[in-house]
Design a protein around this motif. Sequence first.
Motif, PDB file in Angstrom:
ATOM      1  N   ILE A 251     -26.732 -18.160 109.582  1.00 40.61           N
ATOM      2  CA  ILE A 251     -25.931 -17.611 108.486  1.00 40.61           C
ATOM      3  C   ILE A 251     -26.401 -16.199 108.177  1.00 40.61           C
ATOM      4  O   ILE A 251     -27.598 -15.956 107.966  1.00 40.61           O
ATOM      5  N   PHE A 252     -25.461 -15.267 108.127  1.00 35.90           N
ATOM      6  CA  PHE A 252     -25.776 -13.872 107.856  1.00 35.90           C
ATOM      7  C   PHE A 252     -24.908 -13.385 106.687  1.00 35.90           C
ATOM      8  O   PHE A 252     -23.693 -13.204 106.844  1.00 35.90           O
ATOM      9  N   PHE A 253     -25.529 -13.210 105.530  1.00 34.41           N
ATOM     10  CA  PHE A 253     -24.816 -12.701 104.353  1.00 34.41           C
ATOM     11  C   PHE A 253     -24.705 -11.185 104.500  1.00 34.41           C
ATOM     12  O   PHE A 253     -25.695 -10.468 104.391  1.00 34.41           O
ATOM     13  N   VAL A 254     -23.496 -10.728 104.787  1.00 31.47           N
ATOM     14  CA  VAL A 254     -23.300  -9.311 105.129  1.00 31.47           C
ATOM     15  C   VAL A 254     -22.385  -8.566 104.166  1.00 31.47           C
ATOM     16  O   VAL A 254     -22.389  -7.333 104.117  1.00 31.47           O
ATOM     17  N   GLY A 255     -21.547  -9.291 103.394  1.00 36.78           N
ATOM     18  CA  GLY A 255     -20.586  -8.620 102.533  1.00 36.78           C
ATOM     19  C   GLY A 255     -19.162  -8.813 103.033  1.00 36.78           C
ATOM     20  O   GLY A 255     -18.873  -9.766 103.761  1.00 36.78           O
ATOM     21  N   ASN A 256     -18.296  -7.891 102.674  1.00 41.38           N
ATOM     22  CA  ASN A 256     -16.861  -8.076 102.844  1.00 41.38           C
ATOM     23  C   ASN A 256     -16.247  -6.889 103.582  1.00 41.38           C
ATOM     24  O   ASN A 256     -16.188  -5.776 103.046  1.00 41.38           O
ATOM     25  N   THR A 257     -15.780  -7.117 104.808  1.00 39.33           N
ATOM     26  CA  THR A 257     -15.230  -6.002 105.589  1.00 39.33           C
ATOM     27  C   THR A 257     -13.919  -5.471 105.003  1.00 39.33           C
ATOM     28  O   THR A 257     -13.572  -4.309 105.211  1.00 39.33           O
ATOM     29  N   MET A 258     -13.176  -6.317 104.265  1.00 40.63           N
ATOM     30  CA  MET A 258     -11.954  -5.845 103.623  1.00 40.63           C
ATOM     31  C   MET A 258     -12.281  -4.744 102.614  1.00 40.63           C
ATOM     32  O   MET A 258     -11.498  -3.802 102.435  1.00 40.63           O
ATOM     33  N   ILE A 259     -13.440  -4.845 101.991  1.00 41.97           N
ATOM     34  CA  ILE A 259     -13.861  -3.825 101.035  1.00 41.97           C
ATOM     35  C   ILE A 259     -14.310  -2.569 101.773  1.00 41.97           C
ATOM     36  O   ILE A 259     -14.141  -1.447 101.262  1.00 41.97           O
TER      37      ILE A 259
END
Length: 363
Positions: free
Chosen positions: A169-177
Amino acid sequence: MLIDIIAGARPNFMKISPVIDSIERAKKDGKDILYRLIHTGQHYDKNMSGSFFDQLGIPHPDINLGAGGGSQAEQTAAIMIGYEKVLLDKKADLCLVVGDVTSTMACAIVAQKLLVKVAHIEAGIRSGDWTMPEEINRMVTDAITNYFFTTSAIADRNLRNAGVGDERIFFVGNTMIDTLLKNRNRFIKPAIWDKLGLETGQYLVITLHRPANVDEEGKLKELMEQILIHTQNLPLIFPVHPRTAQTLNILGIGDANLHMIEPLSYLEFNYLVERAKAVITDSGGITEETTVMGVPCITLRDNTERPETITIGTNELIGTDPKAIEPAMKKLFSGQWKKGGIPPLWDGKTADRIVECLLQLQF
């Protein structure tokens, strides 16, 4: 390393665009990373013309599977057959899928059966509503995914509860943002702005597309009537699908303040959203964008797969009962709507974190 990047609908392309940008930068730095952009052809969208790719700086797909329309089963089969041929011709090292459309699930299944590892961007989000096709797509995809790129701590928890180990699991954020922030200073004023003489904070935007809201004529009529009654005579801008517009006309839904317009481009639509007093919607993605832009958002759904837009952001989930509209609008117009904040790692750098992970993983 060759990565297949899968997209099946317009929002998918907006989510993978920053990933492609980041891969291109990594290539220039001498990193061993290549990609094929594969459009499954799942959705035909007249707004996805050449200008769509050019406006947002998205490269045109390397391969189009041309899966087309049909039922859920027909689409799934066509995508699987098409993508299997691609992999048999030239096998990728990784299949990178995004979101929750049929293409996401179908290509993940094909890849795993041909021993190609799968990474899922926006993994772990759940609405808990099995009547939504998207929820089934999410669950099936995550059941056979190797690497999970998540948008929130809630998504991480969902995956852990399903037995996924932290090492995957890699918490990376939101590419849509990433895409929103990259293009925010490039938003385009749509024609409706000058035509109606719109002013910042003096109109509302509405979008409706979910079957529970637009396919039941009685429900749609009551929702629209309640919204129009409580907008305090502000213009209501409704970029509407032609089928929904036809239904509204049949139902006799009309008002001097209701302006039904053709669907807008990404840059035009978000110009309106950023300057609106509020957005009324049943879309999940729009709740993310309003959160980042600090715009009040009223969501006409009974559940959401993006709870962080409520717990942290500007979104309120009011359900689909038309009676819930009046108190929500009173709260909005009385100035009591929450200010909201921006979820962690929704900072425009998600794609770089994803590509950094990909370069460290061994396929």
